[in-house]
Design a protein around this motif. Structure first.
Motif, PDB file in Angstrom:
ATOM      1  N   ARG A 117      71.921 -73.585  49.863  1.00 30.97           N
ATOM      2  CA  ARG A 117      71.926 -74.412  48.655  1.00 30.97           C
ATOM      3  C   ARG A 117      73.376 -74.659  48.243  1.00 30.97           C
ATOM      4  O   ARG A 117      74.277 -73.901  48.620  1.00 30.97           O
ATOM      5  N   PRO A 118      73.627 -75.707  47.469  1.00 34.09           N
ATOM      6  CA  PRO A 118      74.995 -75.967  47.012  1.00 34.09           C
ATOM      7  C   PRO A 118      75.536 -74.790  46.195  1.00 34.09           C
ATOM      8  O   PRO A 118      74.805 -74.155  45.428  1.00 34.09           O
ATOM      9  N   MET A 119      76.816 -74.495  46.408  1.00 35.19           N
ATOM     10  CA  MET A 119      77.459 -73.414  45.669  1.00 35.19           C
ATOM     11  C   MET A 119      78.614 -74.003  44.861  1.00 35.19           C
ATOM     12  O   MET A 119      79.420 -74.769  45.372  1.00 35.19           O
ATOM     13  N   ARG A 120      78.709 -73.613  43.610  1.00 35.52           N
ATOM     14  CA  ARG A 120      79.789 -74.149  42.786  1.00 35.52           C
ATOM     15  C   ARG A 120      80.041 -73.194  41.642  1.00 35.52           C
ATOM     16  O   ARG A 120      79.104 -72.619  41.065  1.00 35.52           O
ATOM     17  N   GLN A 129      83.615 -80.562  51.777  1.00 31.89           N
ATOM     18  CA  GLN A 129      82.375 -81.190  51.326  1.00 31.89           C
ATOM     19  C   GLN A 129      81.291 -80.155  51.052  1.00 31.89           C
ATOM     20  O   GLN A 129      80.578 -80.238  50.052  1.00 31.89           O
ATOM     21  N   VAL A 130      81.161 -79.191  51.940  1.00 27.31           N
ATOM     22  CA  VAL A 130      80.120 -78.174  51.810  1.00 27.31           C
ATOM     23  C   VAL A 130      80.226 -77.464  50.466  1.00 27.31           C
ATOM     24  O   VAL A 130      79.217 -77.172  49.816  1.00 27.31           O
ATOM     25  N   TYR A 131      81.463 -77.203  50.040  1.00 28.35           N
ATOM     26  CA  TYR A 131      81.669 -76.419  48.825  1.00 28.35           C
ATOM     27  C   TYR A 131      82.129 -77.262  47.632  1.00 28.35           C
ATOM     28  O   TYR A 131      82.647 -76.736  46.659  1.00 28.35           O
ATOM     29  N   GLY A 132      81.901 -78.580  47.709  1.00 31.40           N
ATOM     30  CA  GLY A 132      82.063 -79.423  46.538  1.00 31.40           C
ATOM     31  C   GLY A 132      83.410 -80.066  46.340  1.00 31.40           C
ATOM     32  O   GLY A 132      83.686 -80.586  45.255  1.00 31.40           O
ATOM     33  N   CYS A 133      84.279 -80.076  47.367  1.00 30.87           N
ATOM     34  CA  CYS A 133      85.581 -80.735  47.262  1.00 30.87           C
ATOM     35  C   CYS A 133      85.491 -82.138  47.854  1.00 30.87           C
ATOM     36  O   CYS A 133      85.084 -82.311  49.007  1.00 30.87           O
ATOM     37  N   ILE A 134      85.898 -83.126  47.093  1.00 26.28           N
ATOM     38  CA  ILE A 134      85.826 -84.514  47.542  1.00 26.28           C
ATOM     39  C   ILE A 134      86.940 -84.771  48.560  1.00 26.28           C
ATOM     40  O   ILE A 134      88.122 -84.591  48.245  1.00 26.28           O
ATOM     41  N   ARG A 149      87.901 -89.576  39.209  1.00 25.85           N
ATOM     42  CA  ARG A 149      87.080 -90.382  38.306  1.00 25.85           C
ATOM     43  C   ARG A 149      85.595 -90.391  38.681  1.00 25.85           C
ATOM     44  O   ARG A 149      84.819 -91.099  38.038  1.00 25.85           O
ATOM     45  N   GLN A 150      85.202 -89.624  39.714  1.00 26.00           N
ATOM     46  CA  GLN A 150      83.807 -89.622  40.131  1.00 26.00           C
ATOM     47  C   GLN A 150      82.972 -88.649  39.295  1.00 26.00           C
ATOM     48  O   GLN A 150      83.457 -87.566  38.939  1.00 26.00           O
ATOM     49  N   PRO A 151      81.729 -89.027  38.981  1.00 31.38           N
ATOM     50  CA  PRO A 151      80.812 -88.061  38.356  1.00 31.38           C
ATOM     51  C   PRO A 151      80.584 -86.893  39.315  1.00 31.38           C
ATOM     52  O   PRO A 151      79.986 -87.064  40.385  1.00 31.38           O
ATOM     53  N   ALA A 152      81.088 -85.730  38.957  1.00 29.26           N
ATOM     54  CA  ALA A 152      81.171 -84.618  39.891  1.00 29.26           C
ATOM     55  C   ALA A 152      79.822 -84.224  40.477  1.00 29.26           C
ATOM     56  O   ALA A 152      79.678 -84.024  41.692  1.00 29.26           O
ATOM     57  N   ARG A 179      75.616 -85.610  47.058  1.00 25.37           N
ATOM     58  CA  ARG A 179      75.635 -86.453  48.260  1.00 25.37           C
ATOM     59  C   ARG A 179      76.416 -85.779  49.387  1.00 25.37           C
ATOM     60  O   ARG A 179      76.002 -85.822  50.552  1.00 25.37           O
ATOM     61  N   MET A 180      77.550 -85.171  49.054  1.00 20.71           N
ATOM     62  CA  MET A 180      78.370 -84.514  50.065  1.00 20.71           C
ATOM     63  C   MET A 180      77.624 -83.367  50.718  1.00 20.71           C
ATOM     64  O   MET A 180      77.642 -83.200  51.944  1.00 20.71           O
ATOM     65  N   TYR A 181      76.980 -82.544  49.904  1.00 19.66           N
ATOM     66  CA  TYR A 181      76.262 -81.394  50.454  1.00 19.66           C
ATOM     67  C   TYR A 181      75.140 -81.859  51.382  1.00 19.66           C
ATOM     68  O   TYR A 181      74.983 -81.326  52.495  1.00 19.66           O
ATOM     69  N   ALA A 182      74.369 -82.837  50.955  1.00 19.81           N
ATOM     70  CA  ALA A 182      73.259 -83.327  51.781  1.00 19.81           C
ATOM     71  C   ALA A 182      73.772 -83.896  53.093  1.00 19.81           C
ATOM     72  O   ALA A 182      73.176 -83.685  54.162  1.00 19.81           O
TER      73      ALA A 182
END
Length: 423
Positions: free
Chosen positions: A231-234, A339-344, A388-391, A397-400
């Motif tokens: 699952r996403p981790m943040r 991407q896996v861990y939420g960095c754009i 400026r992206q909605p986090a 999307r990145m995780y999927a």
């Protein structure tokens, strides 16, 4: 199914890391997989040395000496080229002889010779060779840079310095590869034994298709495997900072384009001062020349070398964006891990980045320019876009995307499908 993965090391270098991940993932799918290496640093019963330490060293030194003599006794590029003149008798190894499929990865620096490749093919087993760089379709180099001679034949190799000539060792090795690949194709017609190449990115596959060496060779594209959590981790943060990460084994390697990032921070300061005031740049990796980090115009922390997947995960969990300014990159793992861990991810598209990033959906691909200020400005624009992206939206999307493309079980299943097809 018995599979033997062959790679120079079990942990040193990017190819070693992803080969070890593939080993574990194949075993988890029920494949009886083992790994042969010249350098064993981890304690695993499924990893064995390919030969005695003395035999490994002898083969390594023999090839290096021949290259050293051929390049005019120049040490500068001694480890940027390989000739496959010397290697280990892998065809005699127990794990190789018992395997149903032989899976080659990074096997240079005296591990596998071209003569040894012929011996493997004559065992009558499928040989799958995963390409992590350009070596399989150039004469002797792993990354050709701006040189395009490999698109015809080699010779006049820029890595040989003053010793280069129209008929230097890059040409002779190129010709030897052509002979061996031709023999592999004929062997496939006679006995069905297949030498099948795998490129880890579509970019690398496209380059291979443009080489006379590889134009007739069977080729698939399967990416490297990465650990993706279920699952996403943040982690929530309340300091208001926007943390931009950049890491590499050697951060100031010229290929990594660090001067572009330094200049990009100046662009941010001058054009977007409010955004720049919020940014903290976090770099990690070895730095040979500390002065390479001078001139960074935003808040900056350097973490040094980050070792271990747990520590690396923590670094990514503390970031908001991950930047790559590499001049070229086969399949940049920092972008996948980010991407896996939420960095754009923000990167140029000079490599396998398009296999990772859907532009302005799961990251930002900046247009390359040979002009440093222009290239830096485009990276700066990408960082501002990421800010400026909605986090929550983009992280989902990145995780999927990463889960579907790079998760180790997904990648291992694709290899199993290829193995079954070849068998």
């Amino acid at each position: 199914m018995k599979v033997v993965i062959i790679n120079k090391s079990d942990s040193t270098g990017g190819a070693a890391v992803v080969s070890a991940r593939l080993l574990r993932a194949l075993c988890n799918l029920g494949v009886d997989a083992h790994m042969l290496v010249c350098e064993k640093l981890h304690d695993s019963g499924r990893v064995e040395l390919a030969a005695s330490p003395s035999r490994i060293k002898r083969s390594f030194l023999a090839e290096r000496l021949k290259i050293f003599l051929a390049n005019g006794l120049n040490r500068d590029n001694l480890f940027k080229v390989d000739t496959a003149s010397d290697g280990l008798p892998l065809h005699r190894n127990r794990l190789v002889r018992e395997a149903d499929v032989i899976c080659l990865n990074w096997v240079n620096q005296g591990m596998l010779s071209l003569r040894g490749l012929r011996e493997l093919l004559h065992l009558g087993k499928p040989v799958v060779w995963t390409m992590h760089d350009m070596w399989n379709f150039t004469g002797i180099c792993h990354h050709a840079g701006s040189c395009t001679r490999w698109r015809q034949t080699c010779g006049l190799c820029p890595f040989l310095g003053s010793a280069k000539s129209p008929d230097d060792i890059s040409l002779s090795v190129w010709n030897n590869k052509k002979i061996v690949y031709g023999q592999a194709l004929r062997l496939a017609q006679v006995s069905g034994t297949r030498l099948h190449f795998v490129a880890v990115s579509n970019w690398l596959a496209g380059l291979a298709a443009g080489s006379p060496l590889m134009s007739e060779m069977p080729l698939s594209v399967i990416p490297n495997a990465f650990p993706v959590p279920d699952r996403p981790m943040r982690e929530a943060r309340a300091n208001g900072r926007f943390h931009v990460l950049m890491g590499a084994a050697r951060l100031d390697d010229p290929v990594k384009g660090l001067p572009i990032l330094v200049e990009a921070t100046r662009v941010l300061r001058d054009r977007w001062p409010d955004e720049a005031a919020r940014i903290e740049l976090v770099t990690f990796g070895n730095v040979k020349d500390p002065a390479a980090l001078d001139g960074i115009a935003v808040s900056h922390r350097h973490l040094g070398v980050v070792s271990g997947e747990d520590r690396l995960r923590d670094v990514y969990l503390g970031g908001d964006a991950v930047v790559s300014t590499s001049l070229y990159e086969t399949l940049p793992g920092t972008l996948v891990e980010g991407q896996v861990y939420g960095c754009i991810p923000v990167s140029f598209g000079r490599g396998g980045q398009a296999d990772i990033i859907d532009h302005m959906q799961t990251g930002y691909i900046a247009t390359w320019s040979d002009d440093l200020p222009t290239a830096a400005a485009r990276i700066a624009e990408g960082i501002v876009w990421a800010m400026r992206q909605p986090a929550d939206d983009i992280r989902a999307r990145m995780y999927a995307s990463a889960k579907a493309r790079f998760d180790a079980p997904v990648v291992a299943a694709r290899y199993v499908g290829l193995f079954e097809q070849l068998l």
